[in-house]
Design an enzyme around this catalytic site. Sequence first.
Site, PDB file in Angstrom:
ATOM      1  N   ALA A 176     -20.107  35.061  40.862  1.00  0.00           N
ATOM      2  CA  ALA A 176     -19.442  35.807  41.923  1.00  0.00           C
ATOM      3  C   ALA A 176     -19.045  37.197  41.442  1.00  0.00           C
ATOM      4  O   ALA A 176     -19.318  38.203  42.109  1.00  0.00           O
ATOM      5  CB  ALA A 176     -18.215  35.035  42.409  1.00  0.00           C
TER       6      ALA A 176
ATOM      7  N   LEU B  45     -22.016  39.463  40.965  1.00  0.00           N
ATOM      8  CA  LEU B  45     -22.533  39.918  42.253  1.00  0.00           C
ATOM      9  C   LEU B  45     -21.690  41.057  42.809  1.00  0.00           C
ATOM     10  O   LEU B  45     -22.223  42.102  43.218  1.00  0.00           O
ATOM     11  CB  LEU B  45     -22.547  38.746  43.235  1.00  0.00           C
ATOM     12  CG  LEU B  45     -22.789  39.107  44.711  1.00  0.00           C
ATOM     13  CD1 LEU B  45     -24.155  39.746  44.894  1.00  0.00           C
ATOM     14  CD2 LEU B  45     -22.635  37.872  45.592  1.00  0.00           C
ATOM     15  N   TYR B  46     -20.385  40.879  42.843  1.00  0.00           N
ATOM     16  CA  TYR B  46     -19.521  41.894  43.436  1.00  0.00           C
ATOM     17  C   TYR B  46     -19.586  43.210  42.654  1.00  0.00           C
ATOM     18  O   TYR B  46     -19.630  44.295  43.262  1.00  0.00           O
ATOM     19  CB  TYR B  46     -18.077  41.386  43.500  1.00  0.00           C
ATOM     20  CG  TYR B  46     -17.927  40.136  44.331  1.00  0.00           C
ATOM     21  CD1 TYR B  46     -18.671  39.936  45.490  1.00  0.00           C
ATOM     22  CD2 TYR B  46     -17.031  39.120  43.944  1.00  0.00           C
ATOM     23  CE1 TYR B  46     -18.532  38.781  46.251  1.00  0.00           C
ATOM     24  CE2 TYR B  46     -16.884  37.973  44.702  1.00  0.00           C
ATOM     25  CZ  TYR B  46     -17.646  37.806  45.847  1.00  0.00           C
ATOM     26  OH  TYR B  46     -17.507  36.660  46.586  1.00  0.00           O
ATOM     27  N   ARG B  47     -19.610  43.128  41.348  1.00  0.00           N
ATOM     28  CA  ARG B  47     -19.715  44.354  40.557  1.00  0.00           C
ATOM     29  C   ARG B  47     -21.069  45.027  40.772  1.00  0.00           C
ATOM     30  O   ARG B  47     -21.166  46.257  40.874  1.00  0.00           O
ATOM     31  CB  ARG B  47     -19.510  44.048  39.072  1.00  0.00           C
ATOM     32  CG  ARG B  47     -18.099  43.613  38.704  1.00  0.00           C
ATOM     33  CD  ARG B  47     -17.051  44.576  39.200  1.00  0.00           C
ATOM     34  NE  ARG B  47     -15.771  44.385  38.510  1.00  0.00           N
ATOM     35  CZ  ARG B  47     -14.617  44.851  38.940  1.00  0.00           C
ATOM     36  NH1 ARG B  47     -14.555  45.534  40.078  1.00  0.00           N
ATOM     37  NH2 ARG B  47     -13.503  44.652  38.247  1.00  0.00           N
TER      38      ARG B  47
ATOM     39  N   PHE C  36     -18.357  46.707  44.201  1.00  0.00           N
ATOM     40  CA  PHE C  36     -16.962  46.408  44.522  1.00  0.00           C
ATOM     41  C   PHE C  36     -16.068  46.774  43.337  1.00  0.00           C
ATOM     42  O   PHE C  36     -16.372  46.442  42.190  1.00  0.00           O
ATOM     43  CB  PHE C  36     -16.796  44.926  44.855  1.00  0.00           C
ATOM     44  CG  PHE C  36     -17.245  44.568  46.244  1.00  0.00           C
ATOM     45  CD1 PHE C  36     -16.334  44.495  47.287  1.00  0.00           C
ATOM     46  CD2 PHE C  36     -18.588  44.327  46.512  1.00  0.00           C
ATOM     47  CE1 PHE C  36     -16.750  44.169  48.574  1.00  0.00           C
ATOM     48  CE2 PHE C  36     -19.012  44.002  47.789  1.00  0.00           C
ATOM     49  CZ  PHE C  36     -18.093  43.925  48.823  1.00  0.00           C
TER      50      PHE C  36
END
Length: 220
Positions: A167, A170-172, A176
């Site tokens: 997770a 993915l966000y980085r 994000f």
Amino acid sequence: MDPAINPADTPVVVDLSAADVRARLREALAIYVAAMEYPRGTEHHRAPMWAEHISRPGWRAVGAILADPNSHANRDSPLVAVAYGYRGAPHQWWHQQVHDGMRRFGWTEEATLAMLSSYFELTELHVHPAAQGHGLGEAMLRRLLDDRTERTALLSTPEVDGESNRAWRLYRRLGFTDVVRQFTFTGDSRPFAVLGRPLPLHLAARTLRTPLTTDPAPPL
């Protein structure tokens, strides 16, 4: 029940209507429990909340279903991933919690209100453990955020040492950045991070950043 995943099947990302999610709520919640490693029975407590979220303005959901290579995917194909979100608003519990967290973290009231004036809340994004490693999380997130009219996407995710899980990666990877770190939501003892990025996705992540007037205060 866990989906029966045939290695030959191909997960396909699809839009999910409100009727789809209502009809497959039990299936979607089973994915949530498996992905989050929650105890069986957690889904019964979350079901009313997920059902209520469907009626919120700006709600959108996507999922991944298994497609047999010898036939077309259809609405009865097993669901292996699900994600949804909606437009944030001041009366919502998550909005109020994040507002308080931002203020404790050192954001000014003006900057906090500006951030929270127009955002899409990524409420849930879960891939069944047996279907992970196919890029479904990124595909769903991109589809979910495509053509949104809000200025920002926000989400919360549990803190992990070294940000070392799928997770966080993915966000980085999708840009994000930190809004609040080590924040404890009411009713949950785990520390969470609140992350955000500007929309649309092609905008540089740095445009989200709002300088703090002082060094961030330690979260309470």
